[in-house]
Design a protein around this motif. Structure first.
Motif, PDB file in Angstrom:
ATOM      1  N   LEU A 132      -2.177  -6.606  -9.321  1.00 21.33           N
ATOM      2  CA  LEU A 132      -2.217  -6.270 -10.739  1.00 21.33           C
ATOM      3  C   LEU A 132      -3.660  -6.184 -11.199  1.00 21.33           C
ATOM      4  O   LEU A 132      -4.453  -7.093 -10.931  1.00 21.33           O
ATOM      5  N   TRP A 133      -4.006  -5.080 -11.862  1.00 23.13           N
ATOM      6  CA  TRP A 133      -5.326  -4.895 -12.464  1.00 23.13           C
ATOM      7  C   TRP A 133      -5.150  -4.824 -13.979  1.00 23.13           C
ATOM      8  O   TRP A 133      -4.389  -3.995 -14.485  1.00 23.13           O
ATOM      9  N   ILE A 134      -5.868  -5.683 -14.712  1.00 22.14           N
ATOM     10  CA  ILE A 134      -5.795  -5.705 -16.172  1.00 22.14           C
ATOM     11  C   ILE A 134      -7.189  -5.440 -16.720  1.00 22.14           C
ATOM     12  O   ILE A 134      -8.138  -6.145 -16.364  1.00 22.14           O
ATOM     13  N   PRO A 135      -7.364  -4.458 -17.594  1.00 21.40           N
ATOM     14  CA  PRO A 135      -8.702  -4.142 -18.110  1.00 21.40           C
ATOM     15  C   PRO A 135      -9.225  -5.207 -19.048  1.00 21.40           C
ATOM     16  O   PRO A 135      -8.483  -6.093 -19.502  1.00 21.40           O
ATOM     17  N   ALA A 136     -10.517  -5.117 -19.354  1.00 18.38           N
ATOM     18  CA  ALA A 136     -11.153  -6.082 -20.249  1.00 18.38           C
ATOM     19  C   ALA A 136     -10.436  -6.142 -21.599  1.00 18.38           C
ATOM     20  O   ALA A 136     -10.304  -7.216 -22.192  1.00 18.38           O
ATOM     21  N   ASP A 137      -9.981  -5.002 -22.078  1.00 19.14           N
ATOM     22  CA  ASP A 137      -9.132  -4.964 -23.265  1.00 19.14           C
ATOM     23  C   ASP A 137      -7.686  -4.952 -22.786  1.00 19.14           C
ATOM     24  O   ASP A 137      -7.189  -3.933 -22.309  1.00 19.14           O
ATOM     25  N   PRO A 138      -6.968  -6.075 -22.861  1.00 19.44           N
ATOM     26  CA  PRO A 138      -5.619  -6.146 -22.293  1.00 19.44           C
ATOM     27  C   PRO A 138      -4.625  -5.196 -22.926  1.00 19.44           C
ATOM     28  O   PRO A 138      -3.553  -4.967 -22.359  1.00 19.44           O
ATOM     29  N   THR A 139      -4.967  -4.630 -24.086  1.00 20.28           N
ATOM     30  CA  THR A 139      -4.054  -3.664 -24.699  1.00 20.28           C
ATOM     31  C   THR A 139      -4.175  -2.285 -24.053  1.00 20.28           C
ATOM     32  O   THR A 139      -3.423  -1.371 -24.399  1.00 20.28           O
ATOM     33  N   GLY A 140      -5.115  -2.135 -23.121  1.00 16.06           N
ATOM     34  CA  GLY A 140      -5.264  -0.878 -22.403  1.00 16.06           C
ATOM     35  C   GLY A 140      -4.246  -0.749 -21.281  1.00 16.06           C
ATOM     36  O   GLY A 140      -3.244  -1.460 -21.227  1.00 16.06           O
ATOM     37  N   ILE A 141      -4.522   0.157 -20.350  1.00 19.53           N
ATOM     38  CA  ILE A 141      -3.575   0.461 -19.278  1.00 19.53           C
ATOM     39  C   ILE A 141      -3.685  -0.569 -18.156  1.00 19.53           C
ATOM     40  O   ILE A 141      -4.751  -0.763 -17.581  1.00 19.53           O
ATOM     41  N   TRP A 142      -2.567  -1.206 -17.849  1.00 21.33           N
ATOM     42  CA  TRP A 142      -2.481  -2.091 -16.691  1.00 21.33           C
ATOM     43  C   TRP A 142      -2.009  -1.276 -15.493  1.00 21.33           C
ATOM     44  O   TRP A 142      -1.229  -0.318 -15.648  1.00 21.33           O
ATOM     45  N   HIS A 143      -2.473  -1.664 -14.316  1.00 21.34           N
ATOM     46  CA  HIS A 143      -2.061  -0.999 -13.082  1.00 21.34           C
ATOM     47  C   HIS A 143      -1.433  -2.026 -12.154  1.00 21.34           C
ATOM     48  O   HIS A 143      -2.029  -3.062 -11.878  1.00 21.34           O
ATOM     49  N   ARG A 144      -0.220  -1.726 -11.681  1.00 24.90           N
ATOM     50  CA  ARG A 144       0.453  -2.614 -10.741  1.00 24.90           C
ATOM     51  C   ARG A 144       0.767  -1.838  -9.460  1.00 24.90           C
ATOM     52  O   ARG A 144       1.271  -0.722  -9.512  1.00 24.90           O
ATOM     53  N   ARG A 145       0.474  -2.445  -8.335  1.00 25.21           N
ATOM     54  CA  ARG A 145       0.739  -1.825  -7.031  1.00 25.21           C
ATOM     55  C   ARG A 145       1.613  -2.771  -6.213  1.00 25.21           C
ATOM     56  O   ARG A 145       1.262  -3.932  -6.001  1.00 25.21           O
ATOM     57  N   THR A 146       2.757  -2.261  -5.738  1.00 31.65           N
ATOM     58  CA  THR A 146       3.697  -3.042  -4.950  1.00 31.65           C
ATOM     59  C   THR A 146       3.851  -2.403  -3.575  1.00 31.65           C
ATOM     60  O   THR A 146       3.995  -1.184  -3.473  1.00 31.65           O
ATOM     61  N   LYS A 147       3.825  -3.207  -2.532  1.00 32.53           N
ATOM     62  CA  LYS A 147       4.005  -2.677  -1.181  1.00 32.53           C
ATOM     63  C   LYS A 147       4.485  -3.793  -0.261  1.00 32.53           C
ATOM     64  O   LYS A 147       4.295  -4.973  -0.539  1.00 32.53           O
ATOM     65  N   TRP A 148       5.113  -3.381   0.844  1.00 31.75           N
ATOM     66  CA  TRP A 148       5.423  -4.309   1.918  1.00 31.75           C
ATOM     67  C   TRP A 148       4.196  -4.461   2.807  1.00 31.75           C
ATOM     68  O   TRP A 148       3.483  -3.502   3.066  1.00 31.75           O
ATOM     69  N   THR A 149       3.983  -5.674   3.297  1.00 29.73           N
ATOM     70  CA  THR A 149       2.840  -5.895   4.183  1.00 29.73           C
ATOM     71  C   THR A 149       3.151  -5.528   5.626  1.00 29.73           C
ATOM     72  O   THR A 149       2.241  -5.393   6.444  1.00 29.73           O
ATOM     73  N   GLY A 150       4.429  -5.390   5.968  1.00 31.28           N
ATOM     74  CA  GLY A 150       4.836  -5.128   7.342  1.00 31.28           C
ATOM     75  C   GLY A 150       5.307  -6.364   8.064  1.00 31.28           C
ATOM     76  O   GLY A 150       5.882  -6.275   9.152  1.00 31.28           O
ATOM     77  N   GLY A 174       1.128   0.750 -17.128  1.00 32.56           N
ATOM     78  CA  GLY A 174       1.770   0.410 -18.388  1.00 32.56           C
ATOM     79  C   GLY A 174       0.755  -0.027 -19.427  1.00 32.56           C
ATOM     80  O   GLY A 174      -0.090  -0.881 -19.167  1.00 32.56           O
ATOM     81  N   ARG A 175       0.833   0.563 -20.582  1.00 34.92           N
ATOM     82  CA  ARG A 175      -0.090   0.193 -21.654  1.00 34.92           C
ATOM     83  C   ARG A 175       0.251  -1.189 -22.174  1.00 34.92           C
ATOM     84  O   ARG A 175       1.397  -1.502 -22.488  1.00 34.92           O
ATOM     85  N   GLY A 176      -0.777  -2.032 -22.245  1.00 31.62           N
ATOM     86  CA  GLY A 176      -0.579  -3.385 -22.746  1.00 31.62           C
ATOM     87  C   GLY A 176       0.274  -4.247 -21.836  1.00 31.62           C
ATOM     88  O   GLY A 176       0.751  -5.306 -22.248  1.00 31.62           O
ATOM     89  N   GLY A 177       0.493  -3.800 -20.572  1.00 32.23           N
ATOM     90  CA  GLY A 177       1.253  -4.596 -19.630  1.00 32.23           C
ATOM     91  C   GLY A 177       2.741  -4.323 -19.615  1.00 32.23           C
ATOM     92  O   GLY A 177       3.485  -5.027 -18.928  1.00 32.23           O
ATOM     93  N   TRP A 178       3.190  -3.296 -20.361  1.00 39.46           N
ATOM     94  CA  TRP A 178       4.618  -2.981 -20.326  1.00 39.46           C
ATOM     95  C   TRP A 178       4.838  -1.736 -19.485  1.00 39.46           C
ATOM     96  O   TRP A 178       4.419  -0.650 -19.826  1.00 39.46           O
TER      97      TRP A 178
END
Length: 375
Positions: A132-150, A174-178
């Protein structure tokens, strides 16, 4: 590969061509321009990334000059240039994570967990990584990456040979974490609820901002905040309160004073306990536990940062409440011997829990860091 010789190898034209090959569907005015500018900035150019990149421009993570690698709890920025990555500089240690973020920096959280899946007709445990990446302004766009490790457990050697685990990442924004998926029901009211619905189990920026360091207020919320459509006014069990604490801390966004407030408030919940201990790998920890199920959460004693979660109380799998969901509502990439097509449909919703892991799976492990657009 040193930063001071990146420009000698990559001309601007070559860089544009390489980025075009990697992401031909990203237009020059959007993701390509942002990724190009980020790379040139990392190489020492005065050119800076656009101030407000579009949603698709998160693809810079796949092609930026550096990424964060977690080694023993320390985040180290490493180069992506061949032939092999080299450490550049430490980004943050656990004790440094509460400083204000600088422009271009992000809160980073990683969760490694074992999930029960049906693989080619055989139940097995497979390891999943959620970033999960959350920007300095949490109301901005959050990025979530999901994967299997193998990593897979519970299959015979012959079954292992037949299995192919797709390790392709599944990215969500998701904007603001949604994130896309189930609607945001925060604030919804029903007559049998003590409070309007609160997003403890799918925490977003607005929910995190609503938390206070006041232990008494946090204790009341852990007991009576509505976290499920099945809430009927009764006080939460210790396991439910522990899930609330854990989900909030998973984001890496909760302030230090509030983390300690949650720790202290949880200690006052009926059936809860807070004791000194250590994680399975021997790190000192403050252990938050629920007597009804034996679930335990491990916090760093000095910072109250989340270290690990152990859902296994012995020989019997720990039951999970119907409102248990993944870090927000992440979807699982496909896992099969013949993988094709888009990621599978969500395996969890606010009313459908993860299948519990088998009794002796290792605990879920968390790591946190601060990272930048260019590394």
């Amino acid at each position: 590969m040193r930063e001071d010789n990146v420009r000698k190898i990559w001309s601007e034209a070559e860089l544009d061509a390489a980025l075009s090959d990697l992401h031909g569907d990203v237009d020059e005015d959007g993701g390509l321009a942002f990724a190009r500018a980020s790379l040139m900035a990392a190489a020492g150019s005065a050119e800076a990334p656009p101030a407000a990149p579009r949603r698709g421009t998160w693809r810079w993570i796949a092609v930026a000059a550096a990424v964060v690698t977690l080694v023993g709890g320390l985040a180290v920025v490493t180069s992506l240039r061949p032939p092999a990555p080299e450490p550049v500089r430490p980004a943050a240690t656990l004790a440094d994570l509460d400083r204000p973020l600088e422009p271009g920096e992000f809160h980073y959280a990683q969760k490694l967990q074992w999930l029960r899946e049906n693989l080619e007709g055989h139940p097995a445990d497979i390891q999943q990584k959620v970033e999960l990446w959350i920007p300095a302004d949490p109301t901005g766009i959050w990025h979530r990456r999901t994967k299997w490790t193998g990593a897979v457990k519970g299959l015979s050697s012959d079954e292992q040979k037949k299995l192919h685990v797709s390790q392709a990442p599944f990215d969500e924004y998701g904007r603001g974490g949604w994130f896309p998926g189930p609607p945001n029901v925060g604030g919804t009211k029903q007559p049998t609820w003590n409070t309007p619905f609160q997003n403890w189990l799918t925490p977003d920026a607005a929910f995190i901002a609503s938390l206070t360091a006041d232990r008494a207020k946090l204790g009341k919320r852990l007991n009576f905040d509505t976290i499920s459509f099945h809430d009927n006014g009764k006080a939460h069990t210790a396991t439910e309160a522990l899930s609330m604490v854990r989900r909030a801390l998973e984001t890496g966004l909760v302030r230090k004073d509030i983390r300690f407030g949650l720790r202290d408030a949880f200690a006052e919940i009926t059936g809860a306990f807070v004791v000194p201990g250590q994680t399975s790998d021997g790190r000192p920890a403050t252990v938050l536990g629920a007597k009804d199920t034996g679930q335990r959460v491990f916090l760093d004693p000095a910072t109250a940062q989340l270290l690990a979660w152990d859902a296994n109380s012995g020989s019997t799998p720990v039951p999970t409440r119907s409102s248990e969901v993944a870090m927000s509502t992440s979807r699982n990439p496909p896992v099969s011997s013949s993988v094709s097509g888009p990621p599978s449909t969500p395996t969890t919703t606010p009313d459908a829990p993860f299948p519990p892991p088998s009794a002796h799976d290792p605990e879920t492990v968390y790591s946190f860091a601060i990272t930048r657009v260019s590394g």
